[in-house]
Design an enzyme around this catalytic site. Structure first.
Site, PDB file in Angstrom:
ATOM      1  N   GLU A   1       0.830  -1.201   0.000  1.00  0.00           N
ATOM      2  CA  GLU A   1       0.000   0.000   0.000  1.00  0.00           C
ATOM      3  C   GLU A   1       0.870   1.258   0.000  1.00  0.00           C
ATOM      4  O   GLU A   1       1.861   1.345   0.739  1.00  0.00           O
ATOM      5  CB  GLU A   1      -0.894  -0.025   1.244  1.00  0.00           C
ATOM      6  CG  GLU A   1      -1.809   1.176   1.427  1.00  0.00           C
ATOM      7  CD  GLU A   1      -2.633   1.079   2.698  1.00  0.00           C
ATOM      8  OE1 GLU A   1      -3.629   1.815   2.802  1.00  0.00           O
ATOM      9  OE2 GLU A   1      -2.293   0.263   3.585  1.00  0.00           O
TER      10      GLU A   1
ATOM     11  N   LYS B   1      -8.918   2.452  -2.777  1.00  0.00           N
ATOM     12  CA  LYS B   1      -9.251   1.773  -1.525  1.00  0.00           C
ATOM     13  C   LYS B   1     -10.692   2.096  -1.138  1.00  0.00           C
ATOM     14  O   LYS B   1     -11.126   3.256  -1.201  1.00  0.00           O
ATOM     15  CB  LYS B   1      -8.293   2.238  -0.424  1.00  0.00           C
ATOM     16  CG  LYS B   1      -8.391   1.486   0.895  1.00  0.00           C
ATOM     17  CD  LYS B   1      -7.255   1.930   1.819  1.00  0.00           C
ATOM     18  CE  LYS B   1      -7.251   1.157   3.131  1.00  0.00           C
ATOM     19  NZ  LYS B   1      -6.096   1.540   3.973  1.00  0.00           N
TER      20      LYS B   1
ATOM     21  N   CYS C   1      -5.388  -3.127   1.926  1.00  0.00           N
ATOM     22  CA  CYS C   1      -5.307  -3.193   3.390  1.00  0.00           C
ATOM     23  C   CYS C   1      -6.672  -3.417   4.062  1.00  0.00           C
ATOM     24  O   CYS C   1      -7.174  -4.521   4.096  1.00  0.00           O
ATOM     25  CB  CYS C   1      -4.616  -1.955   3.936  1.00  0.00           C
ATOM     26  SG  CYS C   1      -3.824  -2.242   5.548  1.00  0.00           S
TER      27      CYS C   1
ATOM     28  N   GLY D   1      22.564   1.145  35.456  1.00  0.00           N
ATOM     29  CA  GLY D   1      22.723  -0.129  36.133  1.00  0.00           C
ATOM     30  C   GLY D   1      21.402  -0.833  36.340  1.00  0.00           C
ATOM     31  O   GLY D   1      21.345  -1.902  36.944  1.00  0.00           O
TER      32      GLY D   1
ATOM     33  N   ASN E   1      14.238  15.219  41.279  1.00  0.00           N
ATOM     34  CA  ASN E   1      14.121  15.372  39.829  1.00  0.00           C
ATOM     35  C   ASN E   1      15.272  16.177  39.229  1.00  0.00           C
ATOM     36  O   ASN E   1      15.597  16.011  38.048  1.00  0.00           O
ATOM     37  CB  ASN E   1      12.786  16.027  39.476  1.00  0.00           C
ATOM     38  CG  ASN E   1      11.612  15.079  39.654  1.00  0.00           C
ATOM     39  OD1 ASN E   1      11.801  13.869  39.755  1.00  0.00           O
ATOM     40  ND2 ASN E   1      10.416  15.618  39.696  1.00  0.00           N
TER      41      ASN E   1
ATOM     42  N   LYS F   1       2.849  14.815  30.723  1.00  0.00           N
ATOM     43  CA  LYS F   1       4.208  14.314  30.476  1.00  0.00           C
ATOM     44  C   LYS F   1       4.268  13.533  29.167  1.00  0.00           C
ATOM     45  O   LYS F   1       5.199  13.703  28.374  1.00  0.00           O
ATOM     46  CB  LYS F   1       4.662  13.410  31.628  1.00  0.00           C
ATOM     47  CG  LYS F   1       4.883  14.111  32.951  1.00  0.00           C
ATOM     48  CD  LYS F   1       5.462  13.143  33.978  1.00  0.00           C
ATOM     49  CE  LYS F   1       5.740  13.828  35.297  1.00  0.00           C
ATOM     50  NZ  LYS F   1       6.361  12.917  36.283  1.00  0.00           N
TER      51      LYS F   1
END
Length: 563
Positions: free
Chosen positions: A48, A123, A159, A313, A393, A532
């Site tokens: 597509e 389509k 699709c 770590g 922070n 956020k």
């Protein structure tokens, strides 16, 4: 592979286009057509929107972009070998849009041969869920799409046209079923040209649908999928073919370009089995390979050759570093250790051992001096207050600033290492650990991170054992553990899966065995962290509910179910 001289052949070109690079994409189609001729194919199938790449998004709003596609298509038609016909996906103008009050474009496929565009097909079903916004740009086609080539009557779908079988789904999403319309026209073969992005386990679902349709209608089906990473979306390929009996008889390699030739028996009008790559049965391997492709293509298509990330770590950065090595090579990955006074000795040692195991380059920059400088600058304002989240922070933001400075200086791609569980509940720091150009595991829950890392170590230690067994911690204050602020990850991830992915109510989640107060706490955290997520890097998508282009939640709202 031995080619029959009596049966009819077509080839699948599983392509990895660069969105907007029309000339390079066309060159690739031409090269595949030339190879397909050598395979004995009479028809080449491409995915597509193969000429421009999927999804082009608001590039489609530029008339010059559509003009460039049409000009390139005309040129491509003249360059394709005359021995083969090719189906090429592109966006075409809708000449009647103004008078019909419809969208200005079609999601189209051109049939080209002998230097000409013989036919253009549109389509018919336009998806508008998750990451798909096709009705923003396209009008739906209203004609049944089929053509005859070398005596074979071929039905063409694009699709979503494949995905409306009421019997398979138990419901009908659209008013029409293009597959049924093609069967009513008596086609011998159905083709589906797709750009279907990856989600976990999706190939089994695709093939389940194809098998159902092939057996139901006694008609073979060829499914052609795009491959490669485009921003947050990753296309796994896995193009395949199913015969009349509902059996998968051919399957392309996943996660790479491929070209295979399929044989149709002219007597039985059925596909002959010939080229069948195995499915990936291990979910952890499937996710890992998908993320590797996502990082590799995001870097390549954005012009990066090297990547940088912070190494704490912990298990998240360990997984991202391992993915980056697989995607870019160990010589192209830089890990930066940035210990603070609260970093444990074993975390630094674990990070150093990971560097050795992966063979990557590393730097170690202690952040104590930076912390002291910020304390001094903020002292007059922060004096007489207790150490808290703001100070914690700052450590993350110092690290984020250092990583961005190195990335800017040397042209590295900064990889963010936060997982989906953290992004969901806001256990991450804006302008700190959320900094980056790509959130590699932002759609991978913490419990799944552990499972993938154990799979990585299946044949020997790559990720140090201690990283796998120690309690997760941000190490922003003494003796800190994630579970000081969050439920245990097995509980948290199950609540998040039910709330975010399955859209379950609090009552349903409680009935599943979870504490109601814990559920309320988690949902509040998810709601409050929306601002956020809106500022996060692109998140590589592996589920059907990722924090990316398909996530469309408001920032300023009050959750009705918690009133």
């Amino acid at each position: 592979m031995k080619i029959s001289t009596t049966n009819w052949h077509c080839s699948i070109a599983q392509l990895n286009p660069i969105i907007g690079d029309i000339s390079s994409n066309a060159k690739k189609i031409k090269e595949k057509a030339e190879l397909a001729v050598k395979q004995g194919a009479k028809l080449l199938l491409t995915p597509e929107l193969s000429l421009c790449g999927y999804p082009p998004r608001d590039l489609l709003l530029h008339k010059s972009f559509i003009d460039a596609m049409e000009a390139q298509l005309q040129q491509l038609a003249q360059e394709i070998p005359s021995e083969i016909s090719v189906l090429v996906g592109f966006a075409s103008f809708n000449a009647f849009a103004h008078e019909q009050g419809t969208k200005p474009l079609y999601n189209s496929v051109a049939l080209i041969n002998n230097g000409k565009i013989h036919q253009i097909y549109h389509k018919r079903l336009l998806p508008t869920y998750d990451v798909f916004e096709e009705d923003r740009y396209f009008s739906a086609g209203n004609e049944v799409n089929f053509f005859t080539l070398d005596g074979v009557k071929i039905g063409l779908t694009i699709c979503e046209d494949l995905w409306n079988d009421e019997q398979f789904w138990g419901k009908k999403t659209y008013a029409i079923n293009p597959i049924q319309d093609l069967v009513n026209e008596g086609v011998d073969l159905i083709i589906n040209l797709s750009a279907s992005p990856y989600i976990v386990g999706k190939q089994k679902l695709r093939e389940g649908l194809l098998k159902h349709i092939g057996k139901k209608y006694q008609t073979p089906i060829i499914y052609v999928n795009q491959v490669g990473g485009n921003d947050d979306l990753i296309f796994d390929g896995f193009s395949c073919a199913v015969n009349k009996q509902g059996e998968t008889i051919a399957r392309c390699h996943p996660y790479q370009e491929d070209l295979i030739c399929l044989e149709l028996d002219k007597n039985s009008l059925d596909l002959v089995s010939n080229y069948l790559q195995d499915l990936i049965d291990c979910e952890e391997e499937e996710i890992y390979q998908t993320l590797v492709l996502g990082v590799k293509d995001y870097a390549r298509k954005c012009g990066f050759s090297k990547a940088i990330l912070g190494l704490s770590g912990g298990i998240d950065s360990a997984l991202v570093a391992t993915i980056a090595v697989s995607a870019l090579g160990k010589e192209n990955v830089l890990g930066v250790l940035m210990p603070s006074p609260y970093s444990s000795d074993h975390s630094v040692i674990d990070a150093e051992n990971l560097v050795k195991n992966l063979g990557i380059n590393s730097e170690k920059i202690a952040i104590q001096e930076g912390m002291n400088s910020f304390d001094l600058m903020l002292n007059s304002l922060f004096k007489d207050t207790e150490f808290g989240v703001a100070e914690e922070n700052l450590q993350s933001r110092i690290r984020g600033t250092l990583l961005m400075a190195i990335a800017n200086k040397f042209g590295y791609l900064l990889l963010s290492t936060g997982n989906k569980s953290e992004m969901a509940v806001g256990y991450c720091t804006l302008y700190g650990d959320m900094n980056g150009g790509l959130a590699v595991i932002g759609d991978v829950p913490k419990t799944k991170v552990f499972n993938i890392c154990k799979w990585i170590n299946r044949n020997g230690e790559i990720i140090p054992h201690n990283i796998l067994i120690k309690p997760p911690s941000a190490e922003l204050k003494p003796n800190q553990k994630d579970e000081d602020s969050l439920p245990p990850y097995d509980i948290l991830d199950d609540i998040l899966e039910r709330y975010i992915n399955q859209h379950q109510s609090m009552n349903d989640i409680e009935k599943a065995g979870h504490n109601l107060e814990t559920i309320k706490k988690v949902i509040k955290l998810v709601t409050r962290a929306e601002f956020k997520r809106k500022q996060a890097p692109p998140v590589l998508k592996i589920t059907d509910r990722a924090f990316g282009t398909g996530w469309k939640m408001p920032i300023a709202y009050k959750l009705y179910s918690l009133n």
